[in-house]
Design an enzyme around this catalytic site. Structure first.
Site, short mmCIF file in Angstrom:
data_model
loop_
_atom_site.label_atom_id
_atom_site.label_comp_id
_atom_site.label_asym_id
_atom_site.label_seq_id
_atom_site.Cartn_x
_atom_site.Cartn_y
_atom_site.Cartn_z
N LYS A 163 0.84 -1.20 0.00
CA LYS A 163 0.00 0.00 0.00
C LYS A 163 0.87 1.25 0.00
O LYS A 163 0.68 2.16 -0.83
CB LYS A 163 -0.92 0.02 1.22
CG LYS A 163 -1.92 1.17 1.21
CD LYS A 163 -2.46 1.47 2.59
CE LYS A 163 -1.52 2.35 3.37
NZ LYS A 163 -2.09 2.85 4.63
N ASP A 181 -6.31 0.98 0.91
CA ASP A 181 -6.36 1.27 2.34
C ASP A 181 -7.73 0.86 2.88
O ASP A 181 -8.51 0.21 2.18
CB ASP A 181 -6.05 2.74 2.61
CG ASP A 181 -7.15 3.69 2.13
OD1 ASP A 181 -8.12 3.22 1.48
OD2 ASP A 181 -7.05 4.89 2.40
#
Length: 293
Positions: A163, A181
């Site tokens: 991420k 996320d």
């Protein structure tokens, strides 16, 4: 509507189903149970998802990363600090941090206790300080003091996963990536684009729906929408611009006036998360640390 009987219960999801915005119901008229929807085909889902993305692009033409940064190192550090806190709190913390430690070499040589105190407002400051010291030293020792621009290199840095790497690649290097996320994962599941919980499986599912060139901006739009409208506990369904395309409409507040009160940041008339928002942002800059809104 006839009440359910003991031997013939009402179908799940048909009782007290809220009307979508614009639906006209005659006074005193009985609300007919909705017919069970046919399973959505893969093709229909893809078309709906791409239409949702186009409409979100019209709602958020100013979508952008909500962390203040001037270079790849600042974005990398800010993204690591953003875990378990808001981008606003990170943006309020990083000016003093970057003033003292502007480069990986400077941060790698930092006194751990001094670093911890500077980043304390972001929470979990001891673990984050260890990550910052480790990634700064790795950048200094293994990459000539420059943040690497490849996913496979970024994920070798302490505290950096897919991420974080995709945030840096997409926004500091212009390399397309999906930022999965908590907001992103929640919305794509709510929209039935994927059923997976694992971030890498979610990333693979969404990557198969959209062209690669859309990935970075798609991430921004979804995260913007999740922070402003489609909240976790009480989404503002009655104020949602893509309500007619959402299979989960009705999970949140459907009354338009009540829903408007749930809108956040610039959509709710409040400052955004950046102290230095980019040109074209329609909201107000966020206040510095310790200042009143």
């Amino acid at each position: 509507m006839k009440p359910a009987t003991a031997d013939k219960p009402a179908k799940p999801g048909t009782a007290d189903k809220p009307a979508k915005p614009g639906a006209a119901v005659k006074p005193g008229a009985a609300v007919k149970p909705a017919k069970p929807a046919k399973p959505e085909s893969r093709l229909a889902m893809v078309r709906r998802a791409r239409r949702m993305n186009r409409e979100l692009a019209e709602v958020y033409p100013y979508a952008h990363p909500e962390l203040d940064f001037e270079n790849p190192f600042e974005l990398l550090v800010a993204t690591v600090l953003s875990a378990q806190t808001t981008d606003l709190r990170v943006n309020q913390t990083t000016p003093a941090l970057f003033a003292k430690y502007p480069t990986p070499e400077d941060m790698a040589a930092a006194d751990p206790e001094d670093l911890e105190q500077l980043i304390r407002p972001t929470g979990f400051f001891r673990a984050k300080a260890r990550s910052l010291l480790g990634l700064s030293a790795a950048i200094r020792d293994n990459f000539g003091g420059e943040v690497p621009g490849r996913l496979e290199d970024l994920v070798t840095l302490p505290g950096v996963g897919r991420k974080t790497a995709n945030v840096v690649l997409g926004n500091a290097f212009g390399v397309a990536g999906l930022t999965v996320d908590t907001h992103f994962g929640r919305l794509v599941r709510r929209w039935k684009w994927t059923a997976h919980e694992d971030p890498e499986k979610v990333e693979a599912d969404i990557a198969a729906i959209f062209p690669k060139g859309e990935w970075t901006m798609l991430s921004h739009r979804i995260i913007f929408h999740g922070r402003r409208v489609c909240h976790s506990r009480k989404p503002a369904c009655g104020a949602c611009p893509i309500a007619d395309l959402c299979p989960s409409y009705g999970e949140g507040e459907t009354d338009p006036d009540k829903a408007k009160k749930l809108l956040k940041y610039e959509m709710g008339g409040h400052p955004g998360q950046r102290l230095k928002p980019p040109p074209g942002y329609p909201g107000r800059p966020a206040p510095p640390l310790g200042a009143a809104e």
